[in-house]
Write a protein that holds these residues in place. Sequence first.
Motif, mmCIF file in Angstrom:
data_model
loop_
_atom_site.group_PDB
_atom_site.id
_atom_site.type_symbol
_atom_site.label_atom_id
_atom_site.label_comp_id
_atom_site.label_asym_id
_atom_site.label_seq_id
_atom_site.Cartn_x
_atom_site.Cartn_y
_atom_site.Cartn_z
ATOM 1 N N THR A 56 45.809 -53.157 5.030
ATOM 2 C CA THR A 56 46.060 -51.824 5.586
ATOM 3 C C THR A 56 44.810 -50.963 5.471
ATOM 4 O O THR A 56 44.437 -50.249 6.408
ATOM 5 C CB THR A 56 47.244 -51.154 4.850
ATOM 6 O OG1 THR A 56 48.408 -51.967 5.027
ATOM 7 C CG2 THR A 56 47.518 -49.756 5.373
ATOM 8 N N CYS B 201 42.329 -51.975 8.008
ATOM 9 C CA CYS B 201 42.718 -51.469 9.330
ATOM 10 C C CYS B 201 42.384 -49.988 9.481
ATOM 11 O O CYS B 201 42.116 -49.521 10.596
ATOM 12 C CB CYS B 201 44.204 -51.714 9.588
ATOM 13 S SG CYS B 201 44.559 -53.394 10.152
ATOM 14 N N ARG C 50 47.400 -50.739 16.887
ATOM 15 C CA ARG C 50 48.672 -50.139 17.313
ATOM 16 C C ARG C 50 49.761 -50.444 16.275
ATOM 17 O O ARG C 50 50.568 -49.580 15.941
ATOM 18 C CB ARG C 50 49.068 -50.635 18.701
ATOM 19 C CG ARG C 50 48.155 -50.032 19.777
ATOM 20 C CD ARG C 50 48.723 -50.052 21.144
ATOM 21 N NE ARG C 50 49.926 -49.245 21.233
ATOM 22 C CZ ARG C 50 50.896 -49.459 22.114
ATOM 23 N NH1 ARG C 50 50.791 -50.452 22.982
ATOM 24 N NH2 ARG C 50 51.957 -48.695 22.157
ATOM 25 N N GLU C 51 49.752 -51.643 15.754
ATOM 26 C CA GLU C 51 50.720 -52.012 14.711
ATOM 27 C C GLU C 51 50.482 -51.183 13.450
ATOM 28 O O GLU C 51 51.408 -50.667 12.837
ATOM 29 C CB GLU C 51 50.598 -53.503 14.405
ATOM 30 C CG GLU C 51 51.591 -53.988 13.357
ATOM 31 C CD GLU C 51 51.435 -55.477 13.075
ATOM 32 O OE1 GLU C 51 51.685 -55.860 11.909
ATOM 33 O OE2 GLU C 51 51.082 -56.242 13.989
ATOM 34 N N SER C 52 49.218 -51.024 13.072
ATOM 35 C CA SER C 52 48.868 -50.255 11.881
ATOM 36 C C SER C 52 49.244 -48.784 12.045
ATOM 37 O O SER C 52 49.807 -48.165 11.140
ATOM 38 C CB SER C 52 47.372 -50.399 11.606
ATOM 39 O OG SER C 52 47.008 -49.698 10.459
ATOM 40 N N ALA D 125 51.501 -47.517 13.938
ATOM 41 C CA ALA D 125 52.964 -47.373 13.913
ATOM 42 C C ALA D 125 53.459 -47.230 12.475
ATOM 43 O O ALA D 125 54.357 -46.433 12.194
ATOM 44 C CB ALA D 125 53.625 -48.572 14.592
ATOM 45 N N GLY D 126 52.844 -47.964 11.545
ATOM 46 C CA GLY D 126 53.242 -47.876 10.141
ATOM 47 C C GLY D 126 52.677 -46.663 9.426
ATOM 48 O O GLY D 126 53.358 -46.025 8.624
ATOM 49 N N LEU D 127 51.426 -46.335 9.718
ATOM 50 C CA LEU D 127 50.754 -45.224 9.029
ATOM 51 C C LEU D 127 51.063 -43.865 9.648
ATOM 52 O O LEU D 127 50.862 -42.835 9.002
ATOM 53 C CB LEU D 127 49.233 -45.427 9.067
ATOM 54 C CG LEU D 127 48.659 -46.604 8.309
ATOM 55 C CD1 LEU D 127 47.176 -46.780 8.648
ATOM 56 C CD2 LEU D 127 48.842 -46.412 6.812
ATOM 57 N N THR E 138 53.039 -40.736 7.828
ATOM 58 C CA THR E 138 52.287 -40.192 6.685
ATOM 59 C C THR E 138 51.007 -39.528 7.162
ATOM 60 O O THR E 138 50.643 -38.441 6.699
ATOM 61 C CB THR E 138 51.963 -41.312 5.678
ATOM 62 O OG1 THR E 138 53.191 -41.908 5.251
ATOM 63 C CG2 THR E 138 51.206 -40.780 4.480
ATOM 64 N N GLU F 195 48.782 -42.339 20.462
ATOM 65 C CA GLU F 195 49.562 -42.472 19.225
ATOM 66 C C GLU F 195 48.890 -41.774 18.049
ATOM 67 O O GLU F 195 49.547 -41.400 17.083
ATOM 68 C CB GLU F 195 49.812 -43.955 18.917
ATOM 69 C CG GLU F 195 50.806 -44.581 19.885
ATOM 70 C CD GLU F 195 50.737 -46.096 19.972
ATOM 71 O OE1 GLU F 195 49.909 -46.723 19.264
ATOM 72 O OE2 GLU F 195 51.505 -46.673 20.768
#
Length: 194
Positions: free
Chosen positions: A112, A115, A150-152, A154-156, A159, A185
């Motif tokens: 993470t 990324c 894009r995946e990262s 979406a998670g971050l 926050t 995003e």
Amino acid sequence: MTETSIADLLKAATAHAVPVVRAIPDDRLTAPTPCAEYDVKALVNHLIQVIVQFQALAAKRDADFSTSPDYVAEGPAWRDRFAEEAGRLVGAWAAPGADEGTTGAMDMPARTVGCMALLDLTVHAWDLARATGQDYEPAPESSGVVAALRESVAGLGPTARKMGVFGEPQAVPEGASELERLLAETGRDPRWTP
């Protein structure tokens, strides 16, 4: 399917960021960027600071973002410095175990954290290209860079928005590219111009 290593993703992104930084003309250093709090010079300094500090994070050492050196003021070699530090960043994340376990004061998964460096390298290269009238061609889809980001994001995202790192997501037109979707995003207007 094997997940692409952070080092390989960073290498692909670096290949597209370095030419943008090398082509920044001195007379555009005070130009605005899509990051409202940064002009071109401040964003270059921020990006160099990121790639230097994320080398430490790859080595499982804490980073120090308490100061922001003025790399550009050190003289015209700042473009070369950026390229050299970006190469060191790739090397740091290629070290055995760099993208395993946790790293940094926030004790986040190393992948993470890697990324996060990849995101800055990609999105800020786009910011700098836009601010200085350059075209920005992201790493090819086959590299996996934008998909990983894009995946990262979406998670971050939730926050990062609370911390003021990302703005609210922007709308994108139908048929928008993956890069445009990524930019939106993070709260950027993919059609931003100075």
